[in-house]
Write a protein that holds these residues in place. Sequence first.
Motif, PDB file in Angstrom:
ATOM      1  N   GLU A   6      39.957   8.364  -9.409  1.00  0.00           N
ATOM      2  CA  GLU A   6      38.542   7.827  -9.352  1.00  0.00           C
ATOM      3  C   GLU A   6      38.095   7.648  -8.060  1.00  0.00           C
ATOM      4  O   GLU A   6      36.800   8.010  -7.857  1.00  0.00           O
ATOM      5  N   GLU A   7      39.062   7.060  -7.054  1.00  0.00           N
ATOM      6  CA  GLU A   7      38.515   6.743  -5.793  1.00  0.00           C
ATOM      7  C   GLU A   7      38.140   8.216  -4.963  1.00  0.00           C
ATOM      8  O   GLU A   7      37.221   8.281  -4.164  1.00  0.00           O
ATOM      9  N   PHE A   8      39.277   9.025  -5.252  1.00  0.00           N
ATOM     10  CA  PHE A   8      39.102  10.478  -4.736  1.00  0.00           C
ATOM     11  C   PHE A   8      37.907  11.086  -5.019  1.00  0.00           C
ATOM     12  O   PHE A   8      37.049  11.763  -4.391  1.00  0.00           O
ATOM     13  N   GLU A   9      37.503  11.070  -6.318  1.00  0.00           N
ATOM     14  CA  GLU A   9      36.140  11.564  -7.024  1.00  0.00           C
ATOM     15  C   GLU A   9      35.092  10.874  -6.262  1.00  0.00           C
ATOM     16  O   GLU A   9      33.925  11.644  -6.038  1.00  0.00           O
ATOM     17  N   ALA A  10      35.049   9.669  -6.276  1.00  0.00           N
ATOM     18  CA  ALA A  10      33.929   8.957  -5.635  1.00  0.00           C
ATOM     19  C   ALA A  10      33.684   9.373  -3.875  1.00  0.00           C
ATOM     20  O   ALA A  10      32.555   9.609  -3.580  1.00  0.00           O
ATOM     21  N   LEU A  11      34.625   9.757  -3.370  1.00  0.00           N
ATOM     22  CA  LEU A  11      34.716  10.106  -2.073  1.00  0.00           C
ATOM     23  C   LEU A  11      34.109  11.655  -2.043  1.00  0.00           C
ATOM     24  O   LEU A  11      33.297  11.940  -1.126  1.00  0.00           O
ATOM     25  N   ALA A  12      34.480  12.414  -2.872  1.00  0.00           N
ATOM     26  CA  ALA A  12      33.832  13.650  -2.948  1.00  0.00           C
ATOM     27  C   ALA A  12      32.396  13.858  -3.103  1.00  0.00           C
ATOM     28  O   ALA A  12      31.449  14.378  -2.655  1.00  0.00           O
ATOM     29  N   ARG A  13      31.894  12.736  -4.319  1.00  0.00           N
ATOM     30  CA  ARG A  13      30.432  12.546  -4.221  1.00  0.00           C
ATOM     31  C   ARG A  13      29.853  12.306  -3.262  1.00  0.00           C
ATOM     32  O   ARG A  13      28.559  12.551  -2.780  1.00  0.00           O
ATOM     33  N   PHE A  14      30.410  11.147  -2.374  1.00  0.00           N
ATOM     34  CA  PHE A  14      29.761  10.695  -1.284  1.00  0.00           C
ATOM     35  C   PHE A  14      29.597  11.601  -0.237  1.00  0.00           C
ATOM     36  O   PHE A  14      28.471  11.987   0.386  1.00  0.00           O
ATOM     37  N   GLY A  15      30.454  12.557  -0.055  1.00  0.00           N
ATOM     38  CA  GLY A  15      30.514  13.333   1.219  1.00  0.00           C
ATOM     39  C   GLY A  15      29.620  14.663   0.764  1.00  0.00           C
ATOM     40  O   GLY A  15      28.776  14.898   1.605  1.00  0.00           O
ATOM     41  N   GLU A  16      29.644  14.942  -0.449  1.00  0.00           N
ATOM     42  CA  GLU A  16      28.441  16.154  -0.711  1.00  0.00           C
ATOM     43  C   GLU A  16      27.179  15.657  -0.896  1.00  0.00           C
ATOM     44  O   GLU A  16      26.195  16.250  -0.404  1.00  0.00           O
ATOM     45  N   ASP A  17      27.035  14.684  -1.811  1.00  0.00           N
ATOM     46  CA  ASP A  17      25.652  14.121  -2.160  1.00  0.00           C
ATOM     47  C   ASP A  17      24.919  13.297  -1.166  1.00  0.00           C
ATOM     48  O   ASP A  17      23.645  13.472  -0.873  1.00  0.00           O
ATOM     49  N   GLU A  18      25.678  12.457  -0.313  1.00  0.00           N
ATOM     50  CA  GLU A  18      24.992  11.566   0.463  1.00  0.00           C
ATOM     51  C   GLU A  18      25.045  12.155   1.866  1.00  0.00           C
ATOM     52  O   GLU A  18      24.191  11.872   2.632  1.00  0.00           O
ATOM     53  N   LEU A  19      26.200  12.612   2.306  1.00  0.00           N
ATOM     54  CA  LEU A  19      26.344  13.152   3.647  1.00  0.00           C
ATOM     55  C   LEU A  19      25.746  14.531   3.827  1.00  0.00           C
ATOM     56  O   LEU A  19      25.780  15.122   4.953  1.00  0.00           O
ATOM     57  N   GLY A  20      25.784  15.344   2.669  1.00  0.00           N
ATOM     58  CA  GLY A  20      25.332  16.949   2.791  1.00  0.00           C
ATOM     59  C   GLY A  20      26.278  17.781   3.457  1.00  0.00           C
ATOM     60  O   GLY A  20      26.231  18.742   3.699  1.00  0.00           O
ATOM     61  N   ILE A  21      27.749  17.308   3.135  1.00  0.00           N
ATOM     62  CA  ILE A  21      28.854  18.275   3.377  1.00  0.00           C
ATOM     63  C   ILE A  21      28.870  19.291   2.380  1.00  0.00           C
ATOM     64  O   ILE A  21      29.173  18.910   1.005  1.00  0.00           O
TER      65      ILE A  21
END
Length: 607
Positions: free
Chosen positions: A551-566
């Motif tokens: 779940e923590e890894f999934e949250a990192l993926a969402r953060f990177g793609e949705d908030e940082l625009g990676i």
Amino acid sequence: MPDSHRPLHLRWLGTVPYAEAWDLQRQLFAGDSHHLLLCEHPPVYTLGPRAETSNLLLDPDALGASVHEVDRGGDVTFHGPGQLVGYPILTLAGRRGGGLAETAAYVANLEQILIDAVARFGLTAGRLCGFPGVWLDPHGPRPRKLAAVGVRLARGRTMHGFALNVSTDLDWFGHIVPCGIADKGVTSLRAEGVGATMEDVVNVVAELAPAYLAPDRPVVDQRVMFRQRRQDLAPFSRGEGPGEPVSGGPGGCASSAGGSSGLAGATPWAPTATADDPADSPMEGVPVRLRGRLAEAGVTDGGHGLRERKPPWMRVKLRTDPRYLELKKLSRDLELTTVCEEAGCPNIFDCWNEGTATFMLLGERCTRACGFCLVDTRKPQAVEEDEPARIAAAVKRLGLNHVVLTMVARDDLDDGGADIVGRSVEAIRVEMPGTAVEVLTSDFKGSAAALERVVAAAPDVFNHNIETVARLQRAVRPSAAYARSLALLARARMAGLTTKAGIIVGMGETVAEVRATMADLAAVGVSIVTVGQYLRPTSHHLPVDRWWTPEEFEALARFGEDELGIPVVQASPLTRSSHHAGSVAASVTGSSATPVSLTTKPASAGG
């Protein structure tokens, strides 16, 4: 993310060669992030566009200093050890241009940060009309410059900044006319009787700067360690061998040089507890001094022991599908050795069953000894000049559509192995013009020329792993540097390449620090980020601090793609740098390549 919500990323980077810091600045300047980089430089003289070369009084080469012509205001100045250099790269609130009034207001803010900072150490500083910077006794009989300021503003974005003399050797300024001012002196905190350390000054400036640079923004503060001693490193990093294998199967944490931690076919092993450690202590096998260094970096004795079972999500089932068996047979027939097998990567069955593996160039011996990686560190063997041709022949024989080329670090070579990497890409292009090629390289010790050799070969993806957060860099990979990795990725992106980078978690970092590292990668234009769990390969490697949950890894993926625009963030417990490399690259570059890749071993030795 709306600009009003973008934080100020404050970074103390330690000692950074000037050219690397400048290229990192340039890539950050081209984006929209807000950074304050704090660092020291090896000796260097810099000249603004209107600087008088006659103000360089001696040949810098003879002094052991480099020279750079840069696009900031001001004349010639010196940067070197004992001098705190600050580079704010940000968009000024409510500002659109770079006019004189705007620039003057911004320079005044930088000056005020330093005036307030030195006041904390008992010095009263001020301004001298017509001479930017921070001065002591500016209107008295002996004005002397304590800090220089030189900036560039364009479209409201800033770069370059300030340089505060903390304990600088002032003799360096005797070889120039500092800032073109011949009749006024230069001083430092030490010369004025202040015994503050660089760490003391960095902490004060870091505290004061946000109020002047980004008063309405949150601050994300991530800094490298100030001190490191050889005896504080992991036993493996000190050259004491790998130690005993950790039970629980393969590891497979990809290193910055392309190697992996973990043991192929590792067997359960039960080490004997020492007198100082209870059985299966997380710190079992870890020297007292290393424990002290880990504690200094904020990593406590918590964590997981050598024999503790991995959580369910870290266990990999054996699957030998027909494609896996076919690739295994082909690798034997072609005298190939895969990193996947050598390192015991947990994804070997998944990748091989879909036809994915990775070439490793320049032998099997690395000139570095990272605390998480099991790659052999004995004296490297000679470079095999026919390796590129043999790799290209293997790619053609196998009919591969996507190839991953990784490498061991070869600091023993003048070019760090860049020519072999470039020639391998070019050889594949000749034999298989339609094959997509991804490279995963070392940092080449910051050599711009070495990177240019790889860039000239035009790989489809340029990958370099930053591995861990800024605070843990020197413990985890003592021969590398956070700023150097960011600069390498920035240079590759400025050259027009699609860039990729990897992070390993579970060595003592926090969620906030991982997010901050992802933000730095996004700021230098990285398009693909991989995040995976660290697995301790042997007792002489760094301990596992904790197991990150799916779940923590999934949250990192969402953060990177949705908030940082990676564009793409791969984050899971078993994610590694080359996992699904072809399909991920295709999603970013638009290639239609099917992911298939392999790893060579020279017929004689190395590989």
